[in-house]
Design a protein around this motif. Structure first.
Motif, PDB file in Angstrom:
ATOM      1  N   UNK A 179     -10.737   2.324  -1.648  1.00  0.00           N
ATOM      2  CA  UNK A 179      -9.923   3.270  -0.882  1.00  0.00           C
ATOM      3  C   UNK A 179      -9.543   2.681   0.474  1.00  0.00           C
ATOM      4  N   UNK A 180     -10.495   2.059   1.130  1.00  0.00           N
ATOM      5  CA  UNK A 180     -10.239   1.498   2.452  1.00  0.00           C
ATOM      6  C   UNK A 180      -9.253   0.346   2.369  1.00  0.00           C
ATOM      7  N   UNK A 181      -9.467  -0.558   1.413  1.00  0.00           N
ATOM      8  CA  UNK A 181      -8.578  -1.712   1.280  1.00  0.00           C
ATOM      9  C   UNK A 181      -7.184  -1.284   0.846  1.00  0.00           C
ATOM     10  N   UNK A 182      -7.095  -0.276  -0.035  1.00  0.00           N
ATOM     11  CA  UNK A 182      -5.797   0.195  -0.519  1.00  0.00           C
ATOM     12  C   UNK A 182      -4.920   0.671   0.636  1.00  0.00           C
ATOM     13  N   UNK A 183      -5.520   1.315   1.622  1.00  0.00           N
ATOM     14  CA  UNK A 183      -4.750   1.791   2.777  1.00  0.00           C
ATOM     15  C   UNK A 183      -4.012   0.626   3.430  1.00  0.00           C
ATOM     16  N   UNK A 184      -4.743  -0.454   3.684  1.00  0.00           N
ATOM     17  CA  UNK A 184      -4.144  -1.592   4.380  1.00  0.00           C
ATOM     18  C   UNK A 184      -3.215  -2.390   3.472  1.00  0.00           C
ATOM     19  N   UNK A 236      -0.552  -9.985   9.780  1.00  0.00           N
ATOM     20  CA  UNK A 236      -1.459 -10.953   9.184  1.00  0.00           C
ATOM     21  C   UNK A 236      -2.765 -10.313   8.733  1.00  0.00           C
ATOM     22  N   UNK A 237      -3.303  -9.412   9.543  1.00  0.00           N
ATOM     23  CA  UNK A 237      -4.545  -8.726   9.170  1.00  0.00           C
ATOM     24  C   UNK A 237      -4.334  -7.868   7.940  1.00  0.00           C
ATOM     25  N   UNK A 238      -3.200  -7.156   7.886  1.00  0.00           N
ATOM     26  CA  UNK A 238      -2.930  -6.314   6.723  1.00  0.00           C
ATOM     27  C   UNK A 238      -2.827  -7.147   5.449  1.00  0.00           C
ATOM     28  N   UNK A 361       2.119   8.330  -1.293  1.00  0.00           N
ATOM     29  CA  UNK A 361       2.884   7.608  -0.273  1.00  0.00           C
ATOM     30  C   UNK A 361       2.280   7.874   1.106  1.00  0.00           C
ATOM     31  N   UNK A 362       0.965   8.038   1.115  1.00  0.00           N
ATOM     32  CA  UNK A 362       0.283   8.437   2.344  1.00  0.00           C
ATOM     33  C   UNK A 362       0.140   7.300   3.344  1.00  0.00           C
ATOM     34  N   UNK A 363       0.317   6.052   2.886  1.00  0.00           N
ATOM     35  CA  UNK A 363      -0.033   4.920   3.750  1.00  0.00           C
ATOM     36  C   UNK A 363       1.204   4.170   4.234  1.00  0.00           C
ATOM     37  N   UNK A 364       2.329   4.863   4.353  1.00  0.00           N
ATOM     38  CA  UNK A 364       3.567   4.231   4.818  1.00  0.00           C
ATOM     39  C   UNK A 364       3.716   4.316   6.338  1.00  0.00           C
ATOM     40  N   UNK A 365       2.614   4.256   7.084  1.00  0.00           N
ATOM     41  CA  UNK A 365       2.659   4.434   8.528  1.00  0.00           C
ATOM     42  C   UNK A 365       3.544   3.372   9.177  1.00  0.00           C
ATOM     43  N   UNK A 366       4.592   3.839   9.891  1.00  0.00           N
ATOM     44  CA  UNK A 366       5.531   2.939  10.561  1.00  0.00           C
ATOM     45  C   UNK A 366       6.067   1.884   9.598  1.00  0.00           C
ATOM     46  N   UNK A 367       6.237   2.264   8.334  1.00  0.00           N
ATOM     47  CA  UNK A 367       6.718   1.321   7.337  1.00  0.00           C
ATOM     48  C   UNK A 367       7.725   2.029   6.418  1.00  0.00           C
TER      49      UNK A 367
END
Length: 484
Positions: A179-184, A236-238, A361-367
């Motif tokens: 779950x954590x990795x999927x977010x990034x 790069x981190x993402x 589509x919860x992880x589209x922050x500023x994307x």
């Protein structure tokens, strides 16, 4: 369970051990995760309290009748929607606070986690128009916490047996880490669909959004070279986020620490709710045993707490069938998360007619790119005295651009609601009704009508910026009292 029990027998012992080491979570990490999770729930509750009437009662901006119209059925699955009275909302928030405190100290941990999750989902469903990615991630982390021994260390529930078993591994640990990795990873894929991030301009655009920047964000907004560097470092981190589970030992600890530091930086610069705190909480579970061993060496009294507790044997240990059912459910939920994220990214086609809210589509922050304009609301209102005020702020109406657009919103939940109201006429109607009634309850000089305008200032990194205004509607107030 055994550290390698999760891995199929057809895999060689060396590979089984390597995979188990990467998906095992130290019990002390789970304890830190539990404490931080409870703290974030309490922070979330505290931040909601000032807007309890505005967001969660029938006297607010989203009466239950409007919720039922916009989201059919949601008004009957939320405990907070059983009543439109403020005192009921207050009691439910009090119950949520008690459950969070119980989770914090690790007393009846699994029950406290379950109650916290139920009440969190309930209040989120009561007003979905004030939610962001942090709210989604918070309920996901609480959900995975249900399947994990969060009370086995540093808790009132801690037992002697747990002190001899330093880590736990199973479908739930895989689910939490995934779950954590999927977010990034999901956010990285979406960001790469626009070249603004690779150019190094995206973070510069973000820090030009006055309705998002706070505290140090207003200071660094003009530091173009620094923001370009931050842009490339964050991308790069993402892109390397899968290494959060691939690496082990101090290398993993260093990468996890970098992500935690990035989120703490967001707290100091951007008004994006509890998202940075929730993200940092999830990352605590990724810190490997070497970190906790080092901490234990320096904090011996804290380490001794790991074996202090009630001595109760967990129900899952007393009833093995429940443990098997929990592992199977966790495995199914892991599959659902992976599939819904794949659908949200367009990797897998969703069945025809699938509602958008069921595709993640919860992880589209500023994307794929950040917003390219700052916006704020204006709400000029007529009073019986002939004067005009801004119904949102209660101050005399001033059409000039605010020094900081963020000052136009009490908090990020108001910003999110007003953003949704830009495209939903029924929300604007209920908002205008709320503004009229709020004023007329507390003032002798009655409000007769209110107009809603949105002002937009398109971002230009190298030139002057102009403001455009659009009227969203004009609304007459109901019965106006001429005196209290």
């Amino acid at each position: 369970m055994s550290a390698t029990a999760l891995i199929p027998d057809i895999v060689t012992p060396t590979v089984r051990e390597a995979l188990a080491r990467r998906f095992a979570i130290d019990r002390r990490a789970l304890a830190a995760f539990r404490i931080s999770l409870a703290f974030v729930v309490l922070v979330d509750l505290t931040r909601r309290l000032p807007d309890l009437v505005a967001f969660y009662t029938d006297a607010g901006v989203l009466p239950r009748s409007v919720l039922g119209t916009l989201y059919p059925g949601w008004d009957v699955i939320s405990l907070h929607a059983l009543s439109g009275a403020a005192w009921v909302q207050g009691l439910l928030c009090l119950a949520a606070a008690v459950a969070a405190l119980s989770l914090l100290v690790g007393y009846r941990t699994r029950l406290a986690t379950f109650v916290s999750l139920v009440l969190l989902v309930s209040i989120q469903v009561r007003n979905p128009f004030v939610l962001n990615s942090g709210d989604v991630l918070l309920r996901r982390l609480l959900f995975w916490g249900l399947f994990l021994p969060l009370g086995s260390r540093w808790a009132a529930d801690a037992t002697e047996g747990a002190a001899d078993d330093h880590s736990v591994v199973g479908p739930a640990t895989v689910g939490l880490l995934a779950q954590i990795v999927v977010v990034y990873a999901t956010n990285a894929v979406v960001k790469l669909r626009a070249d603004v991030w690779l150019r190094g301009d995206a973070v510069r655009y973000v820090f030009q959004l006055d309705h998002f920047t706070v505290l140090l964000g207003d200071v660094v907004a003009g530091w173009a070279p620094l923001l370009t560097l931050v842009d490339w470092l964050w991308v790069g981190m993402l892109l390397t986020s899968p290494l959060l589970v691939v690496l082990t030992g101090w290398r993993r600890a260093a990468l996890v620490g970098a992500f935690v530091g990035a989120h703490l930086g967001m707290v100091l610069t951007l008004s994006i709710g509890v998202f940075p705190l929730v993200s940092a909480t999830g990352l605590l579970a990724l810190f490997p045993s070497v970190v906790w061993d080092r901490a234990a060496d320096r904090l011996r009294p804290l380490a001794s707490l790991s074996a202090v507790g009630s001595g109760r044997t967990p129900l899952a240990d007393r009833v093995p069938a429940l443990s098997r059912i929990a592992r199977a459910l966790a495995a199914c939920c892991l599959a659902v998360i992976l599939v819904t994220n794949a659908v949200g990214l367009g990797v897998v086609a969703a069945p025809a007619g699938t509602p958008d809210r069921l595709t993640d589509r919860s992880w589209d922050m500023f994307a794929p790119s950040p917003p390219l304009a700052t916006w704020w609301y204006e709400a000029p209102a007529n009073l019986t005295s002939g004067e005009r005020v801004d119904a949102l702020t209660g101050e005399p109406y001033d059409r000039s651009r605010p020094t900081e657009a963020a000052s136009r919103y009490p908090n990020e939940r108001w910003r999110k609601f007003l953003d949704d109201a830009r495209t939903e006429p029924r929300l604007r109607r209920s908002l205008a009704t709320f503004l009229c009634e709020r004023w007329n309850r507390t003032h002798d000089d009655g409000m007769t009508a209110v107009s809603l305008w949105v002002a937009t200032e398109r971002t230009d990194l190298d030139g002057p910026e102009t403001v455009e205004r659009e009227r969203l509607g004009r609304y007459r107030c109901g019965a106006v009292r001429t005196g209290r």
